[in-house]
Write an enzyme that holds these catalytic residues in place. Structure first.
Site: not given
Ligand code: SER
Length: 316
Positions: A146, A142, A12, A8
């Site tokens: 995680k 997500y 970011q 990755g």
């Molecule tokens: N910055 C991330 C998001 O907004 C959170 O871990 O998906």
């Protein structure tokens, strides 16, 4: 001497962490791997770069062998809003990718850093001073990837002795690489719009508190945790870490101290608002502070001043 692989690496966190690691451990000792064929020149020219799919175990094994890798920073992942749009792909990238990396690490004795997130919490989690060990029932894909990733990393440590470590990052703010597809992205976008248009339309409601962190602190957290004395770590993966907690109106007011003409209005995006509403207001990161000395350098005021300064110069 450390030999590091960053997956990755064009994302970011990865685009900045790769350069941070290269400065610390030497350019040739940090191999960047990302899905972009043409990454930034700085990344490409400062050390090895390979274009890979993070679920492709064979390629990762060949890189680990070729460069005698001993540490993997596994950052390849989709952020929350994109993951909600493409849940099947999010499962594949975020979890199958992690499983592949953990298997490679098991076979080749590598340490692994994996970022978790405030997204690993859900609406049943205590919102304020969210404890290190608490209820985790996320309602987003997500978050599911995680929390499963946290458990998988714990499992690989306990079952196979793989040196897995990780942080639960909050929203990350940076002037270098834009996030792309997260719920906390507004806290980055607002700076671009403030400088260019002196106005921002915010997709989260006033009063939506979320934890945030300036990127230099996030880089420091990742490296400090990987360098921490393992004997002092009671937790391993998924340390709560935060640097500030604010709602949109607070960052807007802070920006207005520097740009008095700045105004903000609200146009709520129901998808991202629902995600934000399921996340903590403010995490308790005392376990990270006690076990490996975590301490951020930037609060809202310091971050805002530095962001405006650096981003104005970049945009100019
Ligand atoms: N910055 C991330 C998001 O907004 C959170 O871990 O998906």
């Amino acid at each position: 001497m450390k030999n590091i692989l960053v997956t990755g690496a064009t994302g970011q966190i990865g685009s900045e962490l790769t350069m941070f690691l290269r400065q610390r451990y030497g350019n040739e000792n940090v191999v960047a791997a990302g899905h972009r064929r043409e990454p930034d020149r700085e990344l490409l020219e400062s050390g090895p770069y390979h274009c890979i799919e993070c679920t492709d175990g064979e390629t990762i094994i060949s890189l680990v062998k070729q460069y005698r890798i001993d540490t993997i920073y596994h950052l390849a992942a989709l952020l929350s809003a994109v993951a909600e749009k493409y849940p099947q792909k999010a499962w594949d990238v975020n979890l199958a990718g992690l499983f592949t990396v953990l298997e490679v690490a098991r076979e080749h004795a590598c340490a692994v850093f994996t970022p978790s997130s405030i997204g690993a919490f859900g609406p049943d989690t205590p919102r304020d001073d969210t404890p290190q060990d608490t209820i985790q029932r996320p309602v987003t894909m997500y978050g599911i990837t995680k929390v499963a990733g946290e458990l998988l990393c714990d499992y690989y440590f306990r079952r196979f002795g793989v040196d897995t470590r990780g942080t639960r990052f909050p929203g990350l703010i940076s002037y270098k690489t834009p996030p792309g597809g997260g719920t906390t992205d507004y806290a980055v976008e607002i700076f671009y719009e403030a400088i260019k248009k002196e106005h921002y339309t915010c997709y989260l409601e006033a009063g939506t508190y979320l934890d945030m962190m300036y990127m230099p602190d996030a880089l420091k957290a990742a490296v400090d945790l990987m360098e921490a004395d393992p004997g002092k770590l009671k937790h391993r993966n998924a340390f709560n870490v935060t640097a500030m907690s604010f709602a949109p109106e607070h960052i807007a007011a802070e920006i207005a101290k520097h740009i008095p003409e700045f105004t903000m209005k609200y146009e709520i995006d129901p998808v991202r608002q629902a995600i934000a509403d399921s996340w903590p207001n403010h995490m308790d990161d005392s376990a990270a502070r006690e076990e490996w000395g975590w301490k951020p350098d930037y609060d809202l005021e310091a971050m805002t001043g530095d962001m405006l300064d650096k981003l104005s110069r970049k945009i100019a």
